[in-house]
Design an enzyme around this catalytic site. Structure first.
Site, PDB file in Angstrom:
ATOM      1  N   ASP A 342      -4.595   1.460   7.697  1.00  0.00           N
ATOM      2  CA  ASP A 342      -4.522   2.311   8.757  1.00  0.00           C
ATOM      3  C   ASP A 342      -4.186   1.822   9.943  1.00  0.00           C
ATOM      4  O   ASP A 342      -4.472   0.725  10.196  1.00  0.00           O
ATOM      5  CB  ASP A 342      -6.124   3.180   8.737  1.00  0.00           C
ATOM      6  CG  ASP A 342      -6.196   4.024   9.888  1.00  0.00           C
ATOM      7  OD1 ASP A 342      -5.473   5.243   9.347  1.00  0.00           O
ATOM      8  OD2 ASP A 342      -6.881   4.239  10.643  1.00  0.00           O
ATOM      9  N   GLU A 373       0.548   2.111   7.989  1.00  0.00           N
ATOM     10  CA  GLU A 373       1.030   3.066   9.077  1.00  0.00           C
ATOM     11  C   GLU A 373       1.620   1.886  10.221  1.00  0.00           C
ATOM     12  O   GLU A 373       0.866   1.376  10.886  1.00  0.00           O
ATOM     13  CB  GLU A 373       0.023   3.862   9.676  1.00  0.00           C
ATOM     14  CG  GLU A 373      -0.481   5.035   8.786  1.00  0.00           C
ATOM     15  CD  GLU A 373      -1.578   5.607   9.323  1.00  0.00           C
ATOM     16  OE1 GLU A 373      -1.648   6.962   9.371  1.00  0.00           O
ATOM     17  OE2 GLU A 373      -2.559   5.007   9.861  1.00  0.00           O
TER      18      GLU A 373
END
Length: 656
Positions: A342, A373
């Site tokens: 994340d 990400e």
């Protein structure tokens, strides 16, 4: 007493790094039947005391504390405190009292691998006693996967629906994945559960956070919901997905049963990791070594590049070590096959590459996927010289550390944050070049950011964040979106989106339910919405069975074509684009690098227009594999040559 600003200067000094960096991966509990050793890294502490308990929560005992024993730890080199307990301590709960600058705080063990309900007390566990029958024989299928197909799931979403066919006691739990032969019966019987995933062709299930998180009360009712991006205990399974959150061994055993069930079905398991922030600043990390694990600005205030109130400091050596120890624990103890990071843009490239190197040392470790990400939510403050793992720095990452490609996502369906802004498939003009770049996984040297190979690109159009694909198409294409009503144009465009993703190079990823028009009724950010909004609606697998079958067929085409299985740096050279007279059309051939396979070449066309187009075929005879209605045309033995008509808002795939 030091100020936060003074702590920052101290922790980022060369002296501190050299004196207190501890490399062994043995922090936490090392259990043996005859003795247990506990180690905690607390270099700023003047005293560390261990508290032992018979119960995992205060509420379970007869007194408010039920403190069984208090033991002082001894200080060793490099900031490590340790104690060895003689005897068998399996099943005993514990926490620490840690004194820093004259202030004593009680904390669970930040390195804990087991805990009681809601994670406030850690637990000593003999992991061999948590192994379900057959665990020692469990074998990951990851080495056998040639063409990854990643499917993002939330544990509660998957089986909360009464139509899931899962027994009530297992709905929303780890054990839902262990149920075999589950079905939903409408006019016909359709598979649900893990059997459905197997039929779809999924190779990897990406589980939204399943570590112990803080936004759901594990002792509360089953109607609570959260995505779980709120880390409390990084190395412990979440208890709300277990049938008994009070007993710390149950969540461990049931998690392993889930992994076994996936592996038995030939499906790998990927964990969503959230190392970029914690549920709150007052975490076990902060209580153990105040201010070390979090980034601060020069004035001492906490950075918030995560938009969650804090940023962890992976650019400080001991949080990098923490991340590596955690990842290795999940692989070795739970047989995990991959990790999604994340807000990976808040980590630095060095630590991501080090994680990759550590995994590569393990059996079949090179087959363990890493991706994340490549962005942050806001600015952060890294140490001087640290390079953030953002998209612009993708070439600084190992070629097997991949990124979610937002450029592909937004080119296909439109802007991720502005709901009514369309992309190529839903009405925006002039995106042919962007789609062509997406086809070759942006490896054609067209951008300032330069992926090394398709192995670094996750090609996708939907994930848990923002609108589902169905909802996005409704918002951009209909004046009055009717999310629950079947719309043939939206189905058609959904198929076109899928056809593009499955014929792009890179690694295919999708949100669970995209293939049956998953809707959240326009809820753009359902992280804490009701389970009813978030659940997979299994009836839609029947209502949109044609769409489900379209996805199945696309994956079958993809996995039997060698160039899509190949993720090497020269993969883009097998693709040749064809000049089209019509706007909003992309056509190309892609040669098969596996010469002995059935087809030499694919010919692919995407037509985003509301009218049909006629495209000239390259020389030779082609077989139709997919068109607007079906991606399983191969069995029809339809041969095409010279020209082909491509229906409105659709794709055609032919094979030479």
């Amino acid at each position: 007493m030091k100020t936060p600003k003074e702590w920052k200067q101290y922790f980022e000094s060369e002296q501190f790094e050299q004196q207190y960096t501890y490399r062994p991966y043995d922090l936490g509990v090392t259990y043996k039947e005859e003795r247990t050793t506990l180690k905690v890294w607390a270099p700023t502490a003047s005293e560390v005391k261990l508290n032992l308990y018979a119960h995992g929560t205060e509420e379970e005992g007869q007194s408010s504390k039920q403190l069984e024993q208090e033991i002082s730890l001894r200080q060793e080199a490099q900031g490590v405190w340790t104690v060895t307990l003689e005897g068998d301590y399996h099943g005993v709960y514990y926490d620490y009292d840690i004194t820093v600058d004259g202030v004593t705080k009680r904390t669970a063990d930040p390195y804990a691998t087991a805990c009681g309900a809601n994670g406030r007390r850690s637990m000593i566990v003999d992991f061999s006693r948590t192994n379900p029958k057959g665990w020692e024989e469990d074998e990951s299928p990851r080495a056998k996967v040639e063409c990854p197909f990643l499917y993002e799931l939330h544990v509660k979403d998957f089986s909360y629906d009464t139509n899931s066919g899962i027994k009530e006691a297992y709905r929303g739990k780890y054990l839902a994945f262990t149920e075999e032969g589950t079905t939903y019966q409408g006019d016909q019987i359709h598979a649900t559960g893990i059997a459905y995933l197997k039929q779809l062709g999924v190779t990897h299930v990406h589980l939204l956070p399943v570590y112990d998180f803080g936004s759901v009360d594990e002792l509360g009712d089953n109607d609570q919901f959260n995505w779980g991006y709120d880390p409390v205990n990084y190395n412990v399974p979440e208890g709300s997905y277990a049938t008994d959150p009070k007993d710390g061994t149950v969540r461990i055993k049931e998690f392993k049963q889930m992994v076994m069930a996936f592996h038995k079905a030939g499906i790998c398991v990927i964990l969503d990791t959230v190392f970029n922030h914690t549920y709150q600043v007052d975490s076990w990390l902060q209580r153990t070594v105040p201010y070390y694990y979090y980034r601060q600005w020069e004035d001492g205030s906490f950075c918030d590049g995560s938009a969650c109130g804090n940023d962890t400091a992976s650019d400080r050596s001991m949080f990098g070590q923490y991340m590596k120890q955690s990842i290795l624990h999940w692989v070795k103890e739970y047989h995990i096959d991959g990790f999604r990071f994340d807000l990976m843009g808040l980590h630095h490239t060095e630590v991501m590459n080090e994680i990759r190197e550590e995994l590569d040392k393990l059996p079949d470790g090179k087959e363990i996927l890493i991706y994340g990400e490549p962005w942050a939510a806001a600015k952060t403050c890294m140490k001087k010289g640290a390079i953030p793992a953002i998209k612009d720095n993708v070439e600084k990452l190992n070629e097997r550390v991949a990124i979610f490609c937002d450029s592909t996502r937004d080119a296909i369906k439109g802007h991720v944050f502005y709901g009514k802004v369309p992309g190529f498939i839903n009405g925006k003009k002039g995106l042919e070049e962007e789609i062509a770049h997406a086809v070759v996984a942006w490896c054609d040297g067209s951008q300032k950011w330069k992926p090394k190979a398709p192995s670094q690109i996750i090609s996708y159009v939907s994930a848990h964040d923002n609108f589902t694909l169905w909802d996005k198409l409704m918002l951009t294409m209909k004046k009055t979106p009717q999310y629950e009503k079947r719309d043939e144009e939206i189905v058609r465009v959904n198929k076109l989106a899928a056809a593009i993703v499955f014929t792009c190079q890179g690694i295919v990823f999708m949100q669970a339910g995209e293939e049956f028009a998953r809707t959240k009724l326009g809820d753009e950010n359902s992280y804490a919405s009701s389970p009813k909004v978030n659940q997979l609606d299994w009836e839609r697998t029947i209502l949109y069975n044609d769409l489900v079958e379209y996805y199945k067929g696309l994956y079958k085409i993809r996995k039997q074509f060698g160039t899509y299985r190949y993720l090497g740096e020269d993969a883009h050279q097998y693709c040749q684009f064809i000049q089209c007279k019509d706007k909003n059309v992309v056509a190309f051939t892609i040669d098969n690098r596996e010469k002995e396979e059935r087809y030499q070449q694919l010919f692919v066309v995407y037509n985003a227009n509301k009218k049909e187009v006629t495209i000239k075929l390259p020389k030779g005879t082609y077989k139709l594999l997919a068109d607007e209605s079906s991606s399983m045309r191969e069995k029809d033995e339809i041969q095409v040559k010279d020209y082909i008509v491509v229906k409105p808002q659709s794709a055609v795939i032919c094979a030479k």
